[in-house]
Write an enzyme that holds these catalytic residues in place. Structure first.
Site, mmCIF file in Angstrom:
data_model
loop_
_atom_site.group_PDB
_atom_site.id
_atom_site.type_symbol
_atom_site.label_atom_id
_atom_site.label_comp_id
_atom_site.label_asym_id
_atom_site.label_seq_id
_atom_site.Cartn_x
_atom_site.Cartn_y
_atom_site.Cartn_z
ATOM 1 N N SER A 16 -3.775 25.207 16.987
ATOM 2 C CA SER A 16 -5.159 25.101 16.835
ATOM 3 C C SER A 16 -5.709 23.774 17.435
ATOM 4 O O SER A 16 -6.758 23.330 17.687
ATOM 5 C CB SER A 16 -5.652 25.210 15.381
ATOM 6 O OG SER A 16 -5.167 24.163 14.562
ATOM 7 N N HIS A 112 0.289 14.043 12.502
ATOM 8 C CA HIS A 112 0.812 14.485 11.300
ATOM 9 C C HIS A 112 -0.080 14.687 10.035
ATOM 10 O O HIS A 112 -1.033 14.048 10.041
ATOM 11 C CB HIS A 112 1.793 13.145 10.805
ATOM 12 C CG HIS A 112 2.469 13.666 9.727
ATOM 13 N ND1 HIS A 112 3.704 14.654 9.931
ATOM 14 C CD2 HIS A 112 2.536 13.016 8.410
ATOM 15 C CE1 HIS A 112 4.286 14.497 8.563
ATOM 16 N NE2 HIS A 112 3.564 13.786 7.771
ATOM 17 N N VAL A 147 11.234 9.632 12.941
ATOM 18 C CA VAL A 147 10.589 10.932 12.533
ATOM 19 C C VAL A 147 9.154 10.269 11.933
ATOM 20 O O VAL A 147 9.087 9.759 10.684
ATOM 21 C CB VAL A 147 11.044 11.745 11.212
ATOM 22 C CG1 VAL A 147 10.219 12.829 10.835
ATOM 23 C CG2 VAL A 147 12.658 12.215 11.934
ATOM 24 N N ASP A 148 8.163 10.503 12.610
ATOM 25 C CA ASP A 148 6.557 10.074 12.233
ATOM 26 C C ASP A 148 6.529 8.671 12.067
ATOM 27 O O ASP A 148 6.008 8.453 11.151
ATOM 28 C CB ASP A 148 6.226 10.987 11.074
ATOM 29 C CG ASP A 148 6.308 12.610 11.320
ATOM 30 O OD1 ASP A 148 5.829 12.660 12.461
ATOM 31 O OD2 ASP A 148 6.412 13.192 10.594
HETATM 32 C C1 GRF Z 1 -0.743 20.701 12.107
HETATM 33 O O1 GRF Z 1 -0.705 20.699 10.729
HETATM 34 C C2 GRF Z 1 -0.050 19.183 12.644
HETATM 35 O O2 GRF Z 1 -0.469 18.020 11.768
HETATM 36 C C3 GRF Z 1 1.268 19.389 12.663
HETATM 37 O O3 GRF Z 1 1.680 20.753 12.867
HETATM 38 C C4 GRF Z 1 0.468 21.457 12.773
HETATM 39 C C5 GRF Z 1 0.069 22.202 13.861
HETATM 40 O O4 GRF Z 1 -0.810 23.103 13.883
HETATM 41 N N1 GRF Z 1 2.145 18.392 13.297
HETATM 42 P P1 GRF Z 1 -1.453 23.734 14.961
HETATM 43 O O5 GRF Z 1 -0.448 24.538 15.823
HETATM 44 O O6 GRF Z 1 -1.988 22.607 15.831
HETATM 45 O O7 GRF Z 1 -2.512 24.928 14.741
#
Ligand code: GRF
Length: 218
Positions: A16, A112, A147-148
């Site tokens: 998304s 994130h 990691v992040d």
């Molecule tokens: C999101 O919540 C993003 O923050 C995390 O992974 C998820 C990905 O969602 N890193 P999408 O595949 O972009 O819908």
């Protein structure tokens, strides 16, 4: 003619955020183009989204490579071959290996679903809901080897509620993800992000890097 920033997107799942980037390009908000989508998961819905928008999709699975370094060297090569200037991790569920980070230092962005440095790693939304914080949100940051842990570019905050479920909070955060990720890429495309140590300075009019949102309806 304006110069378009060439993006390469890595995604493992529904995509998304990838879609929000495509939409921002198609609406003219973002002066960029996506040269390639790379997925480590052949069933990722992100691949379908790429096809619908005529974006090349590559499936590269780690298990087809001898080790982590050769996997990420190969990804870096594929990105370089297509002239990718900025790499976007849009739900790429892996810790990126050194060969890619070295070749794209401060040129890889991740989103994130928590206000870093709180709640890094998996399930940031659940960690925040379980901990009982009153505000959570999302963070766009440059990627380093941790990691992040890389330098933070922009954050958006949302309220949390006592009776929040992980799903409800995730939904509220996701709405903000879809705003701030394209915005961070836009700032980059305009040459307005300067990394100083672990800080990212936003040049130009905008002096803050937090978007505080009014409470949203539940
Ligand atoms: C999101 O919540 C993003 O923050 C995390 O992974 C998820 C990905 O969602 N890193 P999408 O595949 O972009 O819908």
């Amino acid at each position: 003619m304006t110069n378009l920033l060439t993006l390469g997107v890595l995604a493992s799942g529904r995509g998304s955020n990838f879609q929000s980037i495509i939409d921002s390009i198609e609406s003219g908000f973002l002066k960029a183009r996506v040269a390639v989508l790379i997925s480590d998961n052949p069933w990722a819905y992100a691949i379908e989204r790429a096809k619908r928008h005529n974006i090349e999709a590559l499936i590269l699975r780690p298990r087809d490579f001898t080790d982590k370094d050769s996997y990420y060297s190969h990804i870096a090569q594929e990105l370089e071959k297509r002239g990718v200037e900025l790499v976007i991790l849009a739900g790429f569920m892996r810790v990126v290996g050194r060969p890619l980070i070295e070749r794209y230092t401060n040129r890889i962005m991740n989103i994130h679903p928590a206000l870093l440095p709180s709640f890094p790693g998996l399930h940031g939304q659940k960690q925040a809901a379980d901990y009982g914080v009153k505000i959570s949100g999302c963070t766009v940051h440059f990627v380093d080897e941790g990691v992040d842990t890389g330098p933070i570019i922009i954050q958006a905050a949302v309220p949390t509620y006592d009776d929040d479920t992980e799903e409800a909070l995730s939904k509220r955060i996701l709405k903000q993800e879809h705003r701030v990720f394209p915005y961070a890429i836009k700032l980059y495309s305009e040459g307005r992000l300067r990394v100083e140590g672990r800080k990212v300075i936003i040049e130009g009019k905008r002096k803050d890097s937090v978007i505080i949102n009014p409470p949203l309806e539940k």
